[in-house]
Write an enzyme that holds these catalytic residues in place. Structure first.
Site, PDB file in Angstrom:
ATOM      1  N   ASP A  22       0.875  -1.187   0.000  1.00 44.60           N
ATOM      2  CA  ASP A  22       0.000   0.000   0.000  1.00 44.60           C
ATOM      3  C   ASP A  22       0.902   1.224   0.000  1.00 44.60           C
ATOM      4  OD1 ASP A  22      -2.704   1.322   2.079  1.00 44.60           O
ATOM      5  OD2 ASP A  22      -1.406   2.254   0.604  1.00 44.60           O
ATOM      6  N   ASP A  94      -6.754   5.408   4.086  1.00 41.28           N
ATOM      7  CA  ASP A  94      -5.350   5.697   4.363  1.00 41.28           C
ATOM      8  C   ASP A  94      -4.886   5.179   5.711  1.00 41.28           C
ATOM      9  OD1 ASP A  94      -6.647   8.484   2.974  1.00 41.28           O
ATOM     10  OD2 ASP A  94      -5.048   7.407   1.932  1.00 41.28           O
ATOM     11  N   HIS A 137      -6.134  11.779  13.434  1.00 40.86           N
ATOM     12  CA  HIS A 137      -7.107  11.675  12.335  1.00 40.86           C
ATOM     13  C   HIS A 137      -8.284  10.781  12.682  1.00 40.86           C
ATOM     14  CE1 HIS A 137      -4.367  13.770   9.739  1.00 40.86           C
ATOM     15  NE2 HIS A 137      -3.433  12.855   9.893  1.00 40.86           N
ATOM     16  N   ASP A 174       1.830  18.802  13.868  1.00 39.78           N
ATOM     17  CA  ASP A 174       1.964  17.826  12.774  1.00 39.78           C
ATOM     18  C   ASP A 174       1.608  18.544  11.472  1.00 39.78           C
ATOM     19  OD1 ASP A 174       1.727  14.520  12.410  1.00 39.78           O
ATOM     20  OD2 ASP A 174       0.699  15.713  10.886  1.00 39.78           O
ATOM     21  N   HIS A 176      -0.161  17.504   9.087  1.00 42.66           N
ATOM     22  CA  HIS A 176      -1.506  17.172   8.598  1.00 42.66           C
ATOM     23  C   HIS A 176      -2.552  17.718   9.568  1.00 42.66           C
ATOM     24  CE1 HIS A 176       1.094  13.954   6.894  1.00 42.66           C
ATOM     25  NE2 HIS A 176       0.352  14.141   5.824  1.00 42.66           N
ATOM     26  N   ASP A 267       6.384  15.399  10.953  1.00 36.03           N
ATOM     27  CA  ASP A 267       6.395  15.451   9.485  1.00 36.03           C
ATOM     28  C   ASP A 267       6.353  16.898   9.019  1.00 36.03           C
ATOM     29  OD1 ASP A 267       3.022  13.980   9.493  1.00 36.03           O
ATOM     30  OD2 ASP A 267       3.800  15.811  10.418  1.00 36.03           O
ATOM     31  N   TYR A 307       8.126  10.980   9.215  1.00 35.43           N
ATOM     32  CA  TYR A 307       8.453   9.827   8.364  1.00 35.43           C
ATOM     33  C   TYR A 307       9.871   9.855   7.825  1.00 35.43           C
ATOM     34  CZ  TYR A 307       3.579   9.742   9.119  1.00 35.43           C
ATOM     35  OH  TYR A 307       2.385   9.773   9.772  1.00 35.43           O
TER      36      TYR A 307
HETATM   37  N1  LIG Z   1      -3.071  10.590  -1.484  1.00 35.54           N
HETATM   38  C1  LIG Z   1      -3.374  10.080  -0.169  1.00 35.54           C
HETATM   39  C2  LIG Z   1      -2.266  10.420   0.790  1.00 35.54           C
HETATM   40  C3  LIG Z   1      -2.641   9.966   2.187  1.00 35.54           C
HETATM   41  N2  LIG Z   1      -1.601  10.344   3.128  1.00 35.54           N
HETATM   42  C4  LIG Z   1      -1.950   9.920   4.476  1.00 35.54           C
HETATM   43  C5  LIG Z   1      -1.151  10.702   5.485  1.00 35.54           C
HETATM   44  C6  LIG Z   1      -1.487  10.300   6.908  1.00 35.54           C
HETATM   45  C7  LIG Z   1      -0.737  11.198   7.875  1.00 35.54           C
HETATM   46  C8  LIG Z   1      -0.842  10.672   9.284  1.00 35.54           C
HETATM   47  C9  LIG Z   1      -0.207  11.654  10.299  1.00 35.54           C
HETATM   48  O1  LIG Z   1       1.143  11.925   9.992  1.00 35.54           O
HETATM   49  O2  LIG Z   1      -0.883  12.914  10.308  1.00 35.54           O
HETATM   50  C10 LIG Z   1      -0.295  11.043  11.690  1.00 35.54           C
HETATM   51  F1  LIG Z   1       0.165  11.917  12.583  1.00 35.54           F
HETATM   52  F2  LIG Z   1      -1.543  10.749  11.997  1.00 35.54           F
HETATM   53  F3  LIG Z   1       0.436   9.946  11.740  1.00 35.54           F
HETATM   54 ZN   LIG Z   2       1.095  13.988   9.915  1.00 33.65          ZN
END
Ligand SMILES: NCCCNCCCCCC(O)(O)C(F)(F)F
Ligand SMILES: [Zn+2]
Length: 680
Positions: A22, A94, A137, A174, A176, A267, A307
């Protein structure tokens, strides 16, 4: 005052991983936790923390933020085989499941609750929980974005329910948007959720309209949700600090939380494949420092994303080292926020000005603020109508970007070691004044020789002055000398004449740049104002007047320094940006006779200024005003300043003069900017 930093980690949380192909989820690997913990061990930071064991969260605790249906569904996953796990995963976005992820998700929540228990009961001052799976999330009935249970949302509810927390601040740095947290507290005025996040006009994941700056919360919760969307990548240290100084901190101090959570996702650091930002790991030391005097220092940092294993490990260390009270690092060359960041800052301040009195002077919203989406569509020449088919877009996946070319190696300097001098706080006090415990009374290795005496007497004293004055001046320069050699971190001196002491220290300092903060009645000695290497920021009730020079900045408060709300906004929105941009080697905090600054605020100021000059702060107090000695020493020792309580509005005439000053100075001091330059 409680000291001690908790570290909560258990390698069990590394025992789950992606079991199929994935491309979206493959970055969420167990090594994220392993490298973070190993870096803390290798740097010696782990040993300096109080190690607290994890525990599993109970059903009741998980149900504080999730539905029973969802919990029951997740409970079945340990018994699923591969196909069933893949099918179950398809129900959500995701995220991936694994036979052991439910166990780890309970440990992640339990670890966070352990941290809350230890901080709220005062066993430690603050701490960090290194957990996975992350949480911000996940929603009441949905896993999302690598998250299964919303660790921080559950913990905030838990703190309210079991520790009587009245006001909880969640700072989500973060990259996101933690939409799960936003949804959970949408209409809850007791939880202030702040998040910045890569947004790019809704074209970045999770592509939600409600991640934009105009989602302010609803009902009673209006104003208690603050979103700062990043509409470009490459945001750096100046952008992050500008958001703290001009959006988050003024609101946070007005809110006056009794507990602070950090959704500590890294990140948002340079090198991250998701964030594509430019901020360096040391910036998290400053972001942490700037939050540590809220809530009497009760700060719970909880790992979310991150990451790039190198910048993640470095950023985790920078955060924990600051929680431990080590000196802040020298911030990388700071400038002003970039234009896109300034637009976001302006939008957030404008939309929130009706909810927060500290923002009442914020510039009015752009006249016809096009929604972020329209701006994007306009850029893409989108054919859709103004709002497009509103509902559909958010769900429809953006056309997957063509695989970017091989990521070029992004490099950045490793954060410099942050060495804490053996002696933290040295006090220069008349013998009659008792030295607060924890501090050392300063006495130089040897006294001044006859030549030194003569020079000091000639330069600073009238002939009449007695020998004691000469000795005091000599001791002051000796204290300064040891600070600038980093043998002492900070200090305090009770002096007969604050002006003369400040004059001596600014001229004797070896630092290329000295910041002098003058809190109260002037005049500030002309010799200091004329001294090119000293930036004077003078806060008082003086008549507003043009800054005489770039290096003398008078900040007017009608009611003087006794106006706590006014001083706080002046410190956060003017003094700190100036100080961070100036990047002094020494900070002098002068309390002239008759200074009106109240105790708690004085301590806040003493603590906040330690984020500058590697913590080399020298406080000058008037000899016959010994009252502030105790609280000043406490701040210098690194005890968290006591919370000021909810703040009232600063005086309207004061906010007017702040804005006037900002507009006049921001060309020279771009970190003062809060709005994008007028569109041509
Ligand atoms: N095209 C689709 C891209 C999907 N990308 C998903 C990113 C998830 C980020 C998770 C995070 O870093 O916010 C957490 F802190 F929750 F781990
Ligand atoms: Zn994130």
């Amino acid at each position: 005052m409680k000291m001690g930093t908790a570290l909560i980690y258990d390698e069990e949380m590394t025992k789950y991983k992606l079991l199929w192909v994935d491309p979206v989820c493959k970055i969420e690997v167990p090594e994220r936790l392993i490298v973070s913990y190993e870096a803390l061990v290798k740097s010696g930071l782990a040993d300096r923390c109080v190690s607290i064991p994890v525990r599993e969260a109970t059903d009741a605790e998980i149900l504080l933020a999730h539905s029973e249906e969802y919990l029951e569904a997740v409970k079945k996953t340990p018994f699923m085989h591969l196909e069933e796990l893949m099918t179950f995963t398809q129900k959500y976005g995701d995220v991936y499941f694994h036979p052991n992820i439910y166990h780890c998700a309970k440990l992640a929540v339990g670890a966070t609750l352990q941290l809350v228990d230890n901080v709220m009961t005062g066993k430690v001052r603050n701490g960090m929980a290194l957990v996975r799976p992350p949480g911000h999330h996940s929603q009441s009935s949905a896993a999302n974005g690598f998250c299964v249970f919303n660790n921080v949302a559950i913990a905030a509810q838990y703190a309210k329910k079991h520790h009587k927390a009245k006001r909880v601040l969640i700072v989500d740095w973060d990259v996101h948007h933690g939409q799960g947290v936003q949804y959970c507290f949408e209409d809850d005025p007791s939880v202030l959720y702040f998040s910045w996040h890569r947004y790019e006009h809704q074209s970045f994941w999770p592509n939600l309209r409600e991640s934009d700056f105009d989602s302010v919360g609803s009902g009673k919760g209006a104003g208690f949700n603050v979103n700062v969307p990043w509409n470009k990548v490459g945001m750096g240290n100046s952008d992050y600090l500008a958001v703290f100084f001009h959006v988050l901190l003024p609101v946070a101090y007005e809110f006056s939380p009794d507990l602070v959570f950090i959704c500590a996702g890294f990140d948002s650091a340079i090198g991250d494949p998701e964030g594509h930002m430019s901020a360096t790991p040391d910036i998290f030391a400053h972001l942490t420092h700037l939050l540590m005097n809220l809530a009497d220092g009760k700060v719970c940092a909880v790992l979310e994303g991150g990451y790039n294993l190198t910048s993640l490990a470095q950023s985790v260390c920078q955060t924990v080292q600051t929680l431990l009270g080590d000196p802040a690092p020298r911030p990388a060359q700071l400038g002003g926020a970039c234009e896109s960041a300034l637009e976001s800052i302006h939008s957030a301040r404008a939309i929130h000005k009706k909810y927060w009195s500290c923002l009442q002077h914020a510039a009015a919203p752009f006249p016809e603020e096009p929604s972020s989406k329209n701006r994007r569509l306009a850029q893409q020449g989108g054919s859709q109508g103004p709002e497009g088919d509103a509902g559909g877009d958010a769900q429809k996946e953006e056309p997957e970007k063509v695989e970017e070319k091989e990521e070029e190696e992004i490099v950045w300097p490793e954060p410099l070691r942050r060495v804490a001098p053996s002696l933290r706080s040295a006090l220069l006090l008349p013998d009659a004044v008792e030295c607060p415990d924890g501090c050392a009374r300063f006495s130089p290795a040897h006294g001044p020789g006859p030549l030194e005496r003569a020079r000091l007497r000639k330069s600073y004293l009238k002939e009449s002055e007695d020998e004691a004055s000469v000795t005091l001046l000599y001791n002051l320069t000796a204290l300064l000398g040891q600070m600038e050699k980093n043998e002492i971190r900070n200090g305090l001196a009770l002096v007969p004449d604050v002006s003369m002491a400040a004059t001596l220290l600014t001229s004797a300092s070896l630092s290329k740049r000295v910041l002098l903060v003058w809190m109260g009645e002037g005049p500030v000695p002309a010799q200091i104002i004329e001294d090119e290497k000293t930036l004077v920021v003078h806060i008082d009730s003086m008549e507003p007047h043009e800054a005489q020079s770039k290096y003398y900045i008078p900040i007017t408060l009608k009611k003087g320094c006794g106006d706590t709300a006014g001083v706080v906004q002046a410190v956060l929105g003017l003094l700190l940006p100036l100080g961070y941009q100036y990047e002094p080697g020494l900070v002098l905090l002068a309390r002239p006779p008759g200074c009106q600054v109240k105790g708690g605020l004085w301590q806040q100021l003493t603590c906040l200024l330690q984020g500058l000059a590697l913590g080399h702060t020298l406080v000058l107090l008037q000899e016959n005003e010994t009252a502030p000695v105790g609280i000043t020493a406490s701040g210098l020792l690194g005890n968290a300043a006591l919370s000021l309580g909810p703040l009232v509005a600063p005086g309207p005439e004061d906010v007017g003069s702040f804005e006037g000053l900002r507009l006049r100075l921001q060309t020279d001091w771009p970190l003062l900017q809060t709005t994008a330059p007028e569109k041509r």
